[in-house]
Design a protein around this motif. Structure first.
Motif, PDB file in Angstrom:
ATOM      1  N   PHE A  19       3.047  -1.809   1.175  1.00 52.28           N
ATOM      2  CA  PHE A  19       1.831  -2.577   1.417  1.00 52.28           C
ATOM      3  C   PHE A  19       0.847  -2.421   0.265  1.00 52.28           C
ATOM      4  CE2 PHE A  19      -2.538  -2.666   3.093  1.00 52.28           C
ATOM      5  CZ  PHE A  19      -2.596  -4.001   3.464  1.00 52.28           C
ATOM      6  N   LEU A  20       0.699  -1.199  -0.235  1.00 49.56           N
ATOM      7  CA  LEU A  20      -0.193  -0.985  -1.372  1.00 49.56           C
ATOM      8  C   LEU A  20       0.283  -1.754  -2.606  1.00 49.56           C
ATOM      9  CD1 LEU A  20      -1.152   2.778  -1.168  1.00 49.56           C
ATOM     10  CD2 LEU A  20      -2.618   0.809  -0.801  1.00 49.56           C
ATOM     11  N   LEU A  21       1.587  -1.823  -2.817  1.00 50.01           N
ATOM     12  CA  LEU A  21       2.110  -2.608  -3.933  1.00 50.01           C
ATOM     13  C   LEU A  21       1.847  -4.094  -3.731  1.00 50.01           C
ATOM     14  CD1 LEU A  21       5.518  -0.940  -4.772  1.00 50.01           C
ATOM     15  CD2 LEU A  21       3.502  -1.105  -6.231  1.00 50.01           C
ATOM     16  N   LEU A  22       1.928  -4.537  -2.499  1.00 48.89           N
ATOM     17  CA  LEU A  22       1.726  -5.956  -2.196  1.00 48.89           C
ATOM     18  C   LEU A  22       0.292  -6.390  -2.445  1.00 48.89           C
ATOM     19  CD1 LEU A  22       3.104  -8.499  -0.945  1.00 48.89           C
ATOM     20  CD2 LEU A  22       2.200  -7.717   1.237  1.00 48.89           C
ATOM     21  N   ALA A  29      -0.887  -1.817 -15.007  1.00 50.28           N
ATOM     22  CA  ALA A  29       0.398  -1.136 -15.188  1.00 50.28           C
ATOM     23  C   ALA A  29       0.561   0.079 -14.276  1.00 50.28           C
ATOM     24  CB  ALA A  29       0.540  -0.702 -16.641  1.00 50.28           C
ATOM     25  N   GLY A  30      -0.495   0.698 -13.787  1.00 47.76           N
ATOM     26  CA  GLY A  30      -0.407   1.932 -13.009  1.00 47.76           C
ATOM     27  C   GLY A  30      -0.329   1.728 -11.520  1.00 47.76           C
ATOM     28  N   PRO A  33       2.813   4.060  -9.453  1.00 46.30           N
ATOM     29  CA  PRO A  33       2.564   5.476  -9.099  1.00 46.30           C
ATOM     30  C   PRO A  33       1.445   5.660  -8.075  1.00 46.30           C
ATOM     31  CG  PRO A  33       2.628   5.215 -11.482  1.00 46.30           C
ATOM     32  CD  PRO A  33       2.671   3.853 -10.886  1.00 46.30           C
ATOM     33  N   ILE A  34       0.429   4.839  -8.154  1.00 49.25           N
ATOM     34  CA  ILE A  34      -0.675   4.956  -7.192  1.00 49.25           C
ATOM     35  C   ILE A  34      -0.203   4.564  -5.796  1.00 49.25           C
ATOM     36  CG2 ILE A  34      -2.904   3.966  -6.535  1.00 49.25           C
ATOM     37  CD1 ILE A  34      -3.611   3.986  -9.498  1.00 49.25           C
ATOM     38  N   ALA A  35       0.609   3.525  -5.701  1.00 47.18           N
ATOM     39  CA  ALA A  35       1.129   3.105  -4.397  1.00 47.18           C
ATOM     40  C   ALA A  35       2.046   4.175  -3.810  1.00 47.18           C
ATOM     41  CB  ALA A  35       1.866   1.783  -4.530  1.00 47.18           C
ATOM     42  N   VAL A  36       2.898   4.759  -4.646  1.00 43.93           N
ATOM     43  CA  VAL A  36       3.806   5.805  -4.158  1.00 43.93           C
ATOM     44  C   VAL A  36       3.015   7.035  -3.716  1.00 43.93           C
ATOM     45  CG1 VAL A  36       5.628   7.404  -4.859  1.00 43.93           C
ATOM     46  CG2 VAL A  36       5.786   5.001  -5.480  1.00 43.93           C
ATOM     47  N   LEU A  37       2.042   7.449  -4.518  1.00 45.06           N
ATOM     48  CA  LEU A  37       1.218   8.604  -4.139  1.00 45.06           C
ATOM     49  C   LEU A  37       0.398   8.323  -2.879  1.00 45.06           C
ATOM     50  CD1 LEU A  37       0.003   9.904  -7.601  1.00 45.06           C
ATOM     51  CD2 LEU A  37       1.659  10.958  -6.064  1.00 45.06           C
TER      52      LEU A  37
END
Length: 70
Positions: A19-22, A29-30, A33-37
């Motif tokens: 969801f954060l990636l969406l 570009a970052g 990693p922010i979505a995964v964290l």
């Protein structure tokens, strides 16, 4: 729900990361990693809450205040 707190955390971390990636802007570009964290943080938060609930239920059963049924 509190029976397997780590599994609960993983099941919630993956959709939240997606969801954060969406909803993140495409031009930065970052974002990955922010979505995964962020997903891992939310999964850890829910795992800790479910683990605490599991300990609470165990304590209530031991004291005889709750029989384990809804």
């Amino acid at each position: 729900m509190a029976r397997r707190p780590i599994r609960l955390g993983l099941f919630l971390a993956v959709p939240f990361a997606l969801f954060l990636l969406l909803v993140s802007p495409d031009d930065e570009a970052g974002n990955v990693p922010i979505a995964v964290l962020g997903g891992l943080f939310l999964g850890l938060l829910f795992s800790v809450a479910a683990g605490a609930e599991r300990l609470r239920q165990r304590r209530l059963r031991r004291r005889g205040l709750w029989d384990g049924r809804s």
